[in-house]
Design an enzyme around this catalytic site. Structure first.
Site, short mmCIF file in Angstrom:
data_model
loop_
_atom_site.label_atom_id
_atom_site.label_comp_id
_atom_site.label_asym_id
_atom_site.label_seq_id
_atom_site.Cartn_x
_atom_site.Cartn_y
_atom_site.Cartn_z
N SER A 21 0.83 -1.20 0.00
CA SER A 21 0.00 0.00 0.00
C SER A 21 0.87 1.26 0.00
O SER A 21 1.87 1.34 0.70
CB SER A 21 -0.90 -0.02 1.23
N LYS A 45 -3.90 1.78 -2.22
CA LYS A 45 -3.53 2.99 -1.47
C LYS A 45 -4.42 3.14 -0.23
O LYS A 45 -5.63 2.93 -0.29
CB LYS A 45 -3.70 4.19 -2.40
N ASN A 69 9.24 8.89 3.78
CA ASN A 69 8.08 9.55 3.20
C ASN A 69 7.19 10.08 4.30
O ASN A 69 7.11 9.52 5.40
CB ASN A 69 7.28 8.61 2.29
N LEU A 73 -1.26 9.85 4.11
CA LEU A 73 -2.54 9.24 3.72
C LEU A 73 -3.35 10.06 2.74
O LEU A 73 -4.57 10.16 2.85
CB LEU A 73 -3.39 8.93 4.97
N ASN A 128 -4.70 -0.53 8.60
CA ASN A 128 -3.43 0.14 8.90
C ASN A 128 -3.54 0.90 10.22
O ASN A 128 -4.12 1.98 10.28
CB ASN A 128 -3.12 1.10 7.73
N CYS A 131 0.35 4.02 10.55
CA CYS A 131 0.88 5.12 9.74
C CYS A 131 1.58 6.12 10.66
O CYS A 131 0.94 6.67 11.55
CB CYS A 131 -0.22 5.82 8.95
N ILE A 192 6.21 -5.21 8.17
CA ILE A 192 6.08 -4.04 9.02
C ILE A 192 5.71 -2.79 8.19
O ILE A 192 6.01 -2.74 7.01
CB ILE A 192 7.39 -3.74 9.80
#
Lengths: 304, 241
Positions: A21, A45, A69, A73, A128, A131, A192
């Site tokens: 993703s 995504k 990065n 989101l 997720n 993040c 991970i």
């Protein structure tokens, strides 16, 4: 003839290779580069309830053997994903995709997951809770076993399809978080996500990333990811292993550590054909190591 | 986009710290001036995005400034070396949208893509006023190349050591209402304020360069755009400062 097939919670994949993703968009743009139907699946995504622009730029910083990065989101929101992105993907990808869901509250997660669960194109949900680039959400759920369990339980209640929880490495004890997710009914684990990192520009003496810190990924993190997959394998849940995977050898190593499927992330950003190259190399590398059936080696490093 | 192995045929310093590199190979993916290529360098994780100066189906010229250790490595590559390059990235300038007269404005290393653009505009029968901005005389490159194209050329230097003293906007005339610009952000903003319409090329730190990572997204009046994919060239009316 070698057999590269694996089964992920009942979902049969032609091979274990899945773009991770955030490194593959909603897939269809990569169809201009190669036939994406060769992929095991695609982790789409990260999708949230509402549309998100994401973080200010610069969002990218280079590192040795990787990058940081801080995209934050960026996505068009779950409704646009279903009405616009999934139909575009359907034209060039004819297998089940993995929906990746993020949120800022348990209700957010439940809202987006319940909608995506109803889509025929989606075979599995990846939640997720890891993040590092958003405040009040994301990783905040993944660093605390109780929060992780609460998200897992709530999402499981509204989903028919297998639910995998994507874990953060930014914890002292990943087994404790993984165990809490297992206890709460997770069907599998994804790990991970990125490691929290930063870079400083020597000329400006300021952080390179506008948001100061971001998620570090790429080849450099492969040993950390491998170790964590190895650690949580004992819980008995199927695992999608990821982190620094860039070769067919890395796929096999990750599977020996305990992964049933393997995601490829940062590598897609520098070698657009990374997943295709890995899939094409897999049979020869399997043959070199005497593997005829890939599914047989899952967790192989734990035995005798 | 195509991923190609391109061979370096020339790599020379044309101004202090500014290099012109010529490459050969399959450049069929390049379709418009203002597009860029993304170059892999040994030992570096991310590619280096560099604008196309000029191209044919089999050759490419890029001009880059050494700004860090990656571009320093690039500057030391001898002829004969092969590079792994993603070609034909970004939208580039849309010549069909340009009126009969266009001011083509480049600042510093924003000058190179304007060369290919000026050439294409002239080939399309447009009149071009090229305004090339530099800090000082010692930094000037490609003035003669632009003159050889047969367009009007004005060079500006901030310190007045050559040409018109001041900024590129000081060289804009009454006729220069439609602009195509590339250069540092303050220059783009000044040109934006002095123009009526046009196309502006923007720069941002990129991850992939082909639309996958969402690293270079910006706000526009037409929603979010990835500068590497829907950009780097934005129409004036789309720009949100």
């Amino acid at each position: 003839m070698v057999d590269t097939r694996v089964t992920l919670s009942g979902l049969m994949l032609d091979n274990p290779v899945i773009p991770a993703s955030g490194t593959f968009g909603f897939g269809y743009e990569f169809a201009d580069i190669y036939d994406i139907d060769i992929l095991g699946s695609i982790s789409l995504k990260g999708t949230t309830k509402e549309p998100r622009f994401g973080n200010p730029t610069p969002r990218i910083a280079e590192c040795r053997e990787g990058l940081i990065n801080s995209v934050g989101l960026q996505n068009p929101g779950v409704h646009a994903v279903i009405s616009e992105e999934l139909p575009k993907l359907a034209k060039c990808f004819h297998k089940k995709a993995i929906a990746n869901v993020s949120g800022f509250s348990i209700d957010d997660y439940v809202y987006a997951a319940a909608l995506l669960d109803k889509e025929d194109q989606i075979g599995l949900l990846e939640i997720n809770i890891s993040c590092p680039n958003v405040h009040h959400g994301g990783m905040a759920f993944g660093t605390d076993p109780q929060n992780a369990a609460a998200v897992t339980r709530a999402v499981k209640e509204v989903c028919q399809k297998p639910v995998y929880i994507k874990l953060t490495p930014n914890v002292t004890d990943i087994v404790a978080v993984a165990a809490a997710c297992a206890e709460a009914g997770a069907d599998g684990l994804s790990l991970i996500n990125t490691l929290l990192g930063m870079r400083i520009d020597l000329k400006t003496r300021r952080p390179v990333i506008a948001n100061t810190m971001g998620g570090f990924s790429g080849r450099a993190i492969q040993p950390v990811a491998l170790r964590m997959v190895y650690q949580v394998y004992g819980l008995g849940l199927p695992i999608m292993g990821m982190g620094g995977v860039s070769t067919a050898e890395d796929v096999i190593e990750m599977m020996l550590a305990g992964a049933t499927a393997v995601q490829v992330g940062a590598e897609n950003l520098v070698i657009p054909t990374a997943c295709k190259d890995i899939i094409e190399n897999l049979p020869a590398v399997m043959a070199r190591y005497g593997i005829t059936r890939l599914a047989d080696i899952i967790g192989g490093a734990h035995h005798g | 986009m195509k991923r190609e192995a391109l061979t370096v045929t020339q790599n020379r310093e044309i101004a202090p710290g500014v290099f012109e590199m010529a490459l050969t190979g399959d450049l069929s993916a390049v379709t418009a001036p203002g597009q860029f290529v993304n170059i892999a360098l040994p030992g570096r994780f991310l590619r280096r995005p560099i604008s196309v100066c000029q191209w044919t189906a089999e050759s490419l010229t890029i001009i880059y400034k050494v700004v860090g250790t990656g571009t320093a490595d690039l500057s030391r590559l001898p002829a004969g070396e092969t590079l792994d390059v993603l070609t034909g990235l970004g939208n580039g300038y849309d010549i069909a949208k340009c009126p009969d007269h266009v001011a083509v404005i480049g600042g510093g290393v924003g000058v190179p893509p304007m060369y290919g653009l000026a050439k294409a505009l002239l080939a399309a029968g447009k009149s071009v006023h090229a305004i090339l901005g530099f800090n000082a005389k010692s930094e000037i490159f490609y003035e003669d190349s632009f003159r050889a194209l047969g367009c009007d050329v004005t060079v500006t230097t901030v310190d007045g050591s050559y040409g018109t003293k001041g900024f590129v906007t000081d060289a804009m005339t009454e006729a220069d209402r439609y602009v195509c610009a590339c250069g540092p952000l303050p220059m783009l903003k000044a040109v934006y304020n002095k123009s009526e319409d046009g196309q502006f090329s923007f720069e941002e730190r990129m991850g992939c360069g082909f639309g996958a990572c969402m690293g270079c997204t910006c706000h526009t009046t037409d929603g979010h755009k990835r500068l590497c994919k829907e950009g780097p060239v934005l129409e004036r009316r789309e720009i949100v400062w």
